[in-house]
Structure formats: structure tokens, C-alpha cells
Design a protein around this motif. Structure first.
Motif, PDB file in Angstrom:
ATOM      1  N   SER A   1       6.977  11.131  -4.020  1.00 51.50           N
ATOM      2  CA  SER A   1       8.398  11.081  -3.664  1.00 51.50           C
ATOM      3  C   SER A   1       9.287  11.315  -4.874  1.00 51.50           C
ATOM      4  N   VAL A   2       8.862  10.808  -6.030  1.00 54.77           N
ATOM      5  CA  VAL A   2       9.629  11.053  -7.265  1.00 54.77           C
ATOM      6  C   VAL A   2       9.643  12.544  -7.574  1.00 54.77           C
ATOM      7  N   ARG A   3       8.474  13.176  -7.481  1.00 51.82           N
ATOM      8  CA  ARG A   3       8.397  14.609  -7.751  1.00 51.82           C
ATOM      9  C   ARG A   3       9.271  15.395  -6.769  1.00 51.82           C
ATOM     10  N   ASN A   4       9.241  15.035  -5.502  1.00 48.82           N
ATOM     11  CA  ASN A   4      10.072  15.723  -4.506  1.00 48.82           C
ATOM     12  C   ASN A   4      11.557  15.524  -4.780  1.00 48.82           C
TER      13      ASN A   4
ATOM     14  N   PHE B   1       1.922  -1.502 -18.609  1.00 55.01           N
ATOM     15  CA  PHE B   1       2.307  -0.191 -18.096  1.00 55.01           C
ATOM     16  C   PHE B   1       1.951  -0.053 -16.612  1.00 55.01           C
ATOM     17  N   LYS B   2       0.779  -0.548 -16.229  1.00 52.92           N
ATOM     18  CA  LYS B   2       0.340  -0.446 -14.839  1.00 52.92           C
ATOM     19  C   LYS B   2       1.326  -1.135 -13.909  1.00 52.92           C
ATOM     20  N   GLY B   3       1.894  -2.254 -14.373  1.00 52.74           N
ATOM     21  CA  GLY B   3       2.880  -2.960 -13.567  1.00 52.74           C
ATOM     22  C   GLY B   3       4.147  -2.157 -13.343  1.00 52.74           C
ATOM     23  N   ARG B   4       4.324  -1.119 -14.126  1.00 52.24           N
ATOM     24  CA  ARG B   4       5.490  -0.237 -13.989  1.00 52.24           C
ATOM     25  C   ARG B   4       5.105   1.137 -13.460  1.00 52.24           C
ATOM     26  N   GLY B   5       3.889   1.224 -12.931  1.00 49.41           N
ATOM     27  CA  GLY B   5       3.462   2.449 -12.273  1.00 49.41           C
ATOM     28  C   GLY B   5       2.894   3.504 -13.189  1.00 49.41           C
ATOM     29  N   ILE B   6       2.652   3.165 -14.478  1.00 51.54           N
ATOM     30  CA  ILE B   6       2.179   4.149 -15.456  1.00 51.54           C
ATOM     31  C   ILE B   6       0.677   3.948 -15.681  1.00 51.54           C
ATOM     32  N   SER B   7      -0.107   5.015 -15.514  1.00 53.50           N
ATOM     33  CA  SER B   7      -1.553   4.921 -15.615  1.00 53.50           C
ATOM     34  C   SER B   7      -2.033   4.931 -17.066  1.00 53.50           C
TER      35      SER B   7
ATOM     36  N   ASP C   1      11.140   6.331 -18.481  1.00 52.60           N
ATOM     37  CA  ASP C   1      11.461   7.310 -17.434  1.00 52.60           C
ATOM     38  C   ASP C   1      10.745   8.634 -17.680  1.00 52.60           C
ATOM     39  N   VAL C   2      10.578   9.006 -18.956  1.00 57.07           N
ATOM     40  CA  VAL C   2       9.795  10.204 -19.272  1.00 57.07           C
ATOM     41  C   VAL C   2       8.364  10.028 -18.771  1.00 57.07           C
ATOM     42  N   LEU C   3       7.775   8.857 -19.046  1.00 55.80           N
ATOM     43  CA  LEU C   3       6.397   8.609 -18.622  1.00 55.80           C
ATOM     44  C   LEU C   3       6.297   8.506 -17.106  1.00 55.80           C
ATOM     45  N   ALA C   4       7.349   8.005 -16.461  1.00 55.16           N
ATOM     46  CA  ALA C   4       7.348   7.928 -14.995  1.00 55.16           C
ATOM     47  C   ALA C   4       7.277   9.327 -14.386  1.00 55.16           C
ATOM     48  N   LEU C   5       8.045  10.267 -14.944  1.00 56.04           N
ATOM     49  CA  LEU C   5       7.987  11.631 -14.437  1.00 56.04           C
ATOM     50  C   LEU C   5       6.655  12.288 -14.783  1.00 56.04           C
ATOM     51  N   TRP C   6       6.104  11.971 -15.966  1.00 53.56           N
ATOM     52  CA  TRP C   6       4.777  12.481 -16.328  1.00 53.56           C
ATOM     53  C   TRP C   6       3.765  12.039 -15.263  1.00 53.56           C
ATOM     54  N   GLU C   7       3.868  10.775 -14.865  1.00 51.18           N
ATOM     55  CA  GLU C   7       2.967  10.236 -13.841  1.00 51.18           C
ATOM     56  C   GLU C   7       3.115  10.998 -12.519  1.00 51.18           C
TER      57      GLU C   7
ATOM     58  N   VAL D   1      -0.511   6.896 -20.541  1.00 53.06           N
ATOM     59  CA  VAL D   1      -0.262   6.149 -21.785  1.00 53.06           C
ATOM     60  C   VAL D   1      -1.002   6.803 -22.940  1.00 53.06           C
ATOM     61  N   ASP D   2      -2.268   7.141 -22.717  1.00 47.98           N
ATOM     62  CA  ASP D   2      -3.070   7.750 -23.781  1.00 47.98           C
ATOM     63  C   ASP D   2      -2.524   9.126 -24.152  1.00 47.98           C
ATOM     64  N   ALA D   3      -2.143   9.913 -23.137  1.00 48.75           N
ATOM     65  CA  ALA D   3      -1.628  11.257 -23.405  1.00 48.75           C
ATOM     66  C   ALA D   3      -0.343  11.209 -24.216  1.00 48.75           C
ATOM     67  N   ALA D   4       0.493  10.187 -23.967  1.00 52.37           N
ATOM     68  CA  ALA D   4       1.758  10.053 -24.692  1.00 52.37           C
ATOM     69  C   ALA D   4       1.567   9.446 -26.079  1.00 52.37           C
ATOM     70  N   GLY D   5       0.388   8.889 -26.355  1.00 55.44           N
ATOM     71  CA  GLY D   5       0.129   8.328 -27.679  1.00 55.44           C
ATOM     72  C   GLY D   5       0.721   6.956 -27.907  1.00 55.44           C
ATOM     73  N   CYS D   6       1.093   6.253 -26.846  1.00 50.38           N
ATOM     74  CA  CYS D   6       1.676   4.918 -27.005  1.00 50.38           C
ATOM     75  C   CYS D   6       0.612   3.944 -27.504  1.00 50.38           C
ATOM     76  N   PHE D   7       1.042   2.928 -28.245  1.00 49.41           N
ATOM     77  CA  PHE D   7       0.087   1.932 -28.743  1.00 49.41           C
ATOM     78  C   PHE D   7       0.803   0.606 -28.971  1.00 49.41           C
ATOM     79  N   ALA D   8       0.023  -0.443 -29.095  1.00 43.75           N
ATOM     80  CA  ALA D   8       0.554  -1.782 -29.325  1.00 43.75           C
ATOM     81  C   ALA D   8       0.601  -2.061 -30.822  1.00 43.75           C
ATOM     82  N   THR D   9       1.629  -2.765 -31.241  1.00 48.69           N
ATOM     83  CA  THR D   9       1.769  -3.099 -32.659  1.00 48.69           C
ATOM     84  C   THR D   9       2.685  -4.303 -32.802  1.00 48.69           C
ATOM     85  N   GLU D  10       3.049  -4.632 -34.038  1.00 50.23           N
ATOM     86  CA  GLU D  10       4.004  -5.699 -34.318  1.00 50.23           C
ATOM     87  C   GLU D  10       5.058  -5.179 -35.284  1.00 50.23           C
ATOM     88  N   GLU D  11       6.297  -5.560 -35.053  1.00 50.00           N
ATOM     89  CA  GLU D  11       7.408  -5.143 -35.900  1.00 50.00           C
ATOM     90  C   GLU D  11       8.354  -6.318 -36.091  1.00 50.00           C
TER      91      GLU D  11
END
Length: 563
Positions: free
Chosen positions: A271-274, A94-100, A175-181, A104-114
Motif C-alpha cells: 500500500s505504501v508503494r501504491n 527496527f522490526k517494531g517499525r516495519g523495517i526488516s 522514512d527512507v528505510l520505510a520506502l526501501w522496505e 537495516v543491513d543494506a543501509a549500513g545502520c549499526f548500534a553504538t554509544e554517543e
């Protein structure tokens, strides 16, 4: 909680000894109390076993129905882990994509296998919640393979964080998480991505999430569309603008970048917010250069895009075609058949082109209006007479069709304003996909004139509101308006009025896109239909007059010639 059939019938004054599926007989709430035989069970009620019922009175001919209740959907709810796995490698991704880490924690994302086919793969889970409860999980592998909880309810990602009157639509969970950031927490995304092209189909499963989230969307007044800048993103933007109404939509321009996440990585959060805050109205108010419309001009030349619809009524199509998103006025002397003829137009559009309609017709009770539509659909009389009438079984079948294509707009406790009617129509456009709205007649709308406002000014303002609704929602609106009192000629006949004869204002003619006049000749037993206004000739038709005769056995108008 869903109300059972006994309660819903009781609302109509109908009570039965039992409520098992099948045929029942009971007292009629309309006529039994006035009859000599007050205990005669003249009302036949058929309960379908799926929460719906239809009825007909064999004495006063009252008909009606309560629609089937949609069976509770057996959505499969995902079971989220009590201790979700969040590895450092996931946070690094996530950090490599600009997401802190905090986002990630606020959105509830987690790692798993499917399982993806026969192979089990590592992936990231994006939980979807509605009213705080998990309803779906979308999984994504590092190489962008996606899957969702099978059988889950389709909702908007992050919809619970839309609490005000503004919403931002993006294209994907990242993109949702990017705007959250960037500090924008009211962004959402459809679960199934963007379409390749805009089709504007009300039954498009891709937009089922909008319908499922409708209670949370009804209070939204500003829709910021920040979808991808590629072809599918533009198609999704057009679909959303059509559904919410262009008047409340704004568009974000990502310049040379593809989406919000790419912009976050390239420009940073501020800049994204603006960029989102600088979204422009759709369409931009003000002055345009004609090159902005170059594609639209070429589409019109080549017959692409919206085209006028040939209704399918013999003779009429040569003079009168329906361009989506236009305003039509219909007039005629009372009892000359203008409502009857318009009902044939709407039913033919429903049958031949699949159109759906909102109907505001306070001069008719819902059951009465249903009987008129049934006559047009079944081509048989509803009431007893010289010709065979429709059977109760045909009524039941016909009502199922009417229920799918017509939605009755009514207010029992006040005389509605045009704003109230158009708001109900807007919601019907979003929820049911209506393409047409009938207001019959105009004089049943609450005037609500401001102090010192003339009737002419009021009518002009009312028509402007209707036309704005037509344009922004691509809905065609028909308004039935009575002419001013007509004086008889020396023979005692009332001449055919014109659109300038409509009571209240010449604006009915001046501002209409299309204008129809319906006038009956009682001696010759014919009905003349004059097309007095066609804004775009010859594409939408042309002015002229046709003569029809009313086929009483089949309850429809048939042409007898044009001149």
C-alpha cells in the motif's frame, strides 16, 4: 582537481612572471599586439592570494576578473567501525517499525554509544555516503534525541541510490528505510529535518545538502515529495517545489497518517508503494474548485504571501512594481537607453532587496557588462571623462558585490535557444537562488522555427515557455525587444513606439504582465519611461509616463516629473 591561478589567467590570455599575491604589470591580450609600444606592460593585475584576480588595462580600459576559488572544505569524515555492532535488540527495534533485517543491513545502520551532553547514551547510527564514501553519520536515541558528526559535510541521506531521473523526498532516515522496505530505493532525506515555516531563502543552511549533491540532481526530471503531513512537512514540500520547479514535482498524500514509516506500519509495504506511485502532479493539472484557493484569496486580502516589490527608484514605484514570478517586456528605439534603464532597475533590486539575477546579454562582452553594473553600483563613471572615474580599488570592491548578485549566462560555441537559456536559469535558481532573469535582446535567441511555423506562432510559444518558467520557479523575467523600423515624422523625429510596435508579434503586448517603453528626447536631454501594460492594477502599479534625466556624473537616471 582545482586549477591554479596561472592556468585560469592563461585562459584569458594573461601571463605573468610570477603569481604571488599582490600587484603585477603585463601585456594586455586585447590591445598590446596592436600598439606601437608592444612591450609596454599596460595591464595591471591584482592577485588576491585566494585563487582570484582582477585586472584593468590603462590603455584600452579592458577589465575583468576570475573569482576566488572556494577553499577546500575541511569536512570531518566519520570513521565507521570495521565490524559494526548490530544486536538483536536493535533489529527488534527496527522490526517494531516495519523495517526488516535485510533493509537495516543494506543501509549500513549499526548500534553504538554517543555523548549527549555529559551523558553517554545508546543510539542507532545512520551512515550518510556520497559516491560510496562515508561523509556523515546521524545518531538517534530511543527517545528521539539526534546528533550528527560534528563538522561533517551535509548531503542527502541515501543519495547514492538515486541513479535515474526520478527521486523521492521524505522527512527522516526512518522514512527512507520505510520506502526501501516497500521496494522504493531512490528515496532521500535532508539531514536537518523540516523547517517550521517556508522562508524560501537561498542561503538557508538547511538546504546546503542540495547544493552539495547538485551533480547527482541535475539529471532528475521527476521529484516526488512525500514529506510529513504536518505543518513543517508542508513547509518542506513548498521549499523543495520552489527549488526544483513545480512543473517537475509530484505530491504524496499520507491521508490521516503522519509519514511514510507510520504508513508502512499501518498499511503494509504494498500500500505504501501504491501510494507513492499514485502521487499527484503539483499543482494538479485540470479543473479546480475555488475552495481550493480559499487560503490564497484570504492571504491576498490580508497582504500575506508574495507581494509586489517597490523597486526603490523615485517616481517609478508609483507606476511600476515588480511582482515575483511575472513576465516583463521592455522596448524602445535602439540607443535610447532601454538596457541602461533596466540595469538600474536590476541593480536597485539587488541593493535594496537582495535580489540575484541571471543575465543573458550577448550584445555585451562579460567585461563590458560588468563595467555597466559597476557604474550603477558605485555611482561613478567607468571611463575617463569630465567627471571623476572609479579607481582600480573601487573596481575590485565593486566586482566582489557584482559577483554575489549577478550571474552571466553565455554560450561561446552556438546561438542558444530559449530552452537552453531557461535551463541555465533553472540551475542558477537551484544553485545560486536567482530571483530575476534578463534576456537582452530577444533577437539574439536562436529562432529554430518549425517548418510552416509563423513568427507570430513562434513568439507566442516562446513567451509561453518564459511565463511557465516564471510561475514554476517564482523568477521574474525581463525581455528586451526592439521595435519594428520606425518612420520619422515631418520634423524628422522618431516617435515613441508602443508595445504593439515590437517586431514579430502583437503577443509581446497581449501576453506580457508588465510593459515598459524607454524613449530619449535628444534635444531636451530627457528620457521618457512609459508604463504601457500593468496586468493587475492597482496592486502592481498603473499605466502612465514619467520623465527622467540622466545624471552623467553618477551614471543613473533621476526623475524630472510625471504626467
Amino acid at each position: 582537481m582545482t586549477r591554479d591561478i596561472s592556468e585560469r589567467l592563461a585562459d584569458q590570455g594573461i601571463r605573468l612572471k610570477d603569481y604571488a599575491a599582490g600587484e603585477h604589470a603585463t601585456l594586455c591580450p586585447e590591445c598590446s599586439h596592436n600598439r606601437k609600444k608592444k612591450t609596454d606592460p599596460c595591464l595591471s593585475v591584482k592577485i588576491d592570494g585566494e585563487g582570484g584576480a582582477t585586472w584593468i588595462c590603462h590603455h584600452c580600459d579592458m577589465v575583468g576578473n576570475v573569482p576566488c576559488i572556494e577553499k577546500p572544505s575541511k569536512w570531518k569524515r566519520p570513521a565507521l567501525p570495521e565490524k559494526p555492532k548490530r544486536s538483536e535488540s536493535m533489529y527488534d527495534w527496527f522490526k517494531g517499525r516495519g523495517i526488516s533485517r535485510a533493509t537495516v543491513d543494506a543501509a549500513g545502520c549499526f548500534a553504538t554509544e554517543e555523548y549527549y551532553g555529559p551523558e553517554k547514551k545508546s543510539c542507532i547510527a545512520f551512515p550518510y555516503r556520497l559516491d560510496g564514501k562515508p561523509v556523515n553519520v546521524k545518531y538517534r536515541t530511543r527517545d528521539k534525541q539526534f546528533k550528527q558528526t560534528q563538522g561533517a559535510q551535509r548531503t542527502l541521506y541515501n543519495i547514492d541510490n538515486v541513479t535515474g531521473d526520478e527521486i523521492v523526498f521524505v522527512e527522516g532516515e526512518m522514512d527512507v528505510l520505510a520506502l526501501w522496505e516497500a521496494g522504493i530505493k531512490n528515496a532521500v532525506s535532508l539531514p536537518d529535518g523540516a523547517p517550521k515555516e517556508a522562508k524560501f531563502r537561498d542561503d538557508d543552511k538547511r538546504f546546503e545538502a542540495l547544493r552539495n549533491c547538485l551533480p547527482k540532481l541535475e539529471g532528475v526530471n521527476k521529484v516526488i515529495i512525500a514529506t510529513d503531513s504536518d505543518g513543517p512537512g508542508e513547509a518542506l514540500a513548498a521549499e523543495l517545489a520552489q527549488r526544483f520547479g513545480k512543473d517537475r514535482c509530484w505530491r504524496v498524500d499520507w491521508a490521516e497518517l503522519k509519514d511514510a514509516n507510520a504508513a508502512l506500519q499501518a498499511w503494509g509495504a504494498e500500500s505504501v508503494r501504491n501510494t507513492v506511485e499514485e502521487a499527484e502532479p503539483w499543482p494538479i493539472d485540470g479543473v479546480y474548485r475555488f475552495e481550493d484557493f480559499g487560503n490564497a484569496v484570504l492571504d491576498m486580502y490580508h497582504g500575506r504571501g508574495p507581494q509586489p516589490v517597490r523597486i526603490g527608484i523615485e517616481g517609478l514605484d508609483d507606476f511600476y512594481r515588480v511582482m515575483p514570478g511575472t513576465f516583463h517586456i521592455v522596448t524602445g528605439i535602439p540607443n535610447h537607453g532601454k538596457s541602461n534603464f533596466l540595469e538600474q532597475i536590476t541593480m536597485t533590486l539587488a541593493e535594496k532587496h537582495g535580489w540575484k539575477f541571471g543575465i543573458f546579454s550577448p550584445e555585451h562582452k562579460p567585461a563590458q557588462y560588468a563595467s555597466r553594473l559597476l557604474e550603477k553600483h558605485l555611482k561613478q563613471p567607468f571611463y575617463d571623462g569630465p567627471n571623476p572615474r572609479m579607481t582600480p580599488e573601487e573596481i575590485t570592491s565593486g566586482l566582489e558585490y557584482v559577483n554575489r548578485h549577478f550571474y552571466y549566462i553565455t554560450s561561446n560555441d552556438h546561438t542558444p535557444t530559449i530552452d537552453w537559456i531557461l535551463e541555465k536559469a533553472r540551475l542558477s535558481c537551484l544553485k545560486y537562488g536567482i530571483k530575476g532573469l534578463v534576456i537582452d535582446p530577444y533577437n539574439e535567441i536562436e529562432a529554430g522555427r518549425e517548418k510552416n511555423q509563423t513568427e507570430t506562432e513562434f513568439v507566442s510559444q516562446l513567451i509561453s515557455k518564459i511565463k511557465r518558467f516564471c510561475r514554476t520557479h517564482d523568477v521574474t523575467v525581463w525581455v528586451v525587444a526592439h521595435p519594428a523600423k520606425m518612420h520619422r515624422d515631418l520634423n524628422g523625429d522618431q516617435p515613441m513606439p508602443d508595445l504593439y510596435s515590437i517586431s514579430g508579434s502583437a503577443h509581446w503586448f497581449n501576453k506580457a504582465d508588465m510593459g515598459l517603453i524607454v524613449h530619449r528626447n535628444f534635444e531636451e536631454k530627457t528620457t521618457a519611461v512609459a508604463i504601457n501594460k500593468v496586468k493587475e492594477q492597482p496592486a502592481w502599479g498603473g499605466t502612465g509616463k514619467l520623465t527622467f534625466w540622466f545624471d552623467g556624473a553618477h551614471r543613473i537616471y533621476k526623475p524630472s516629473g510625471a504626467f
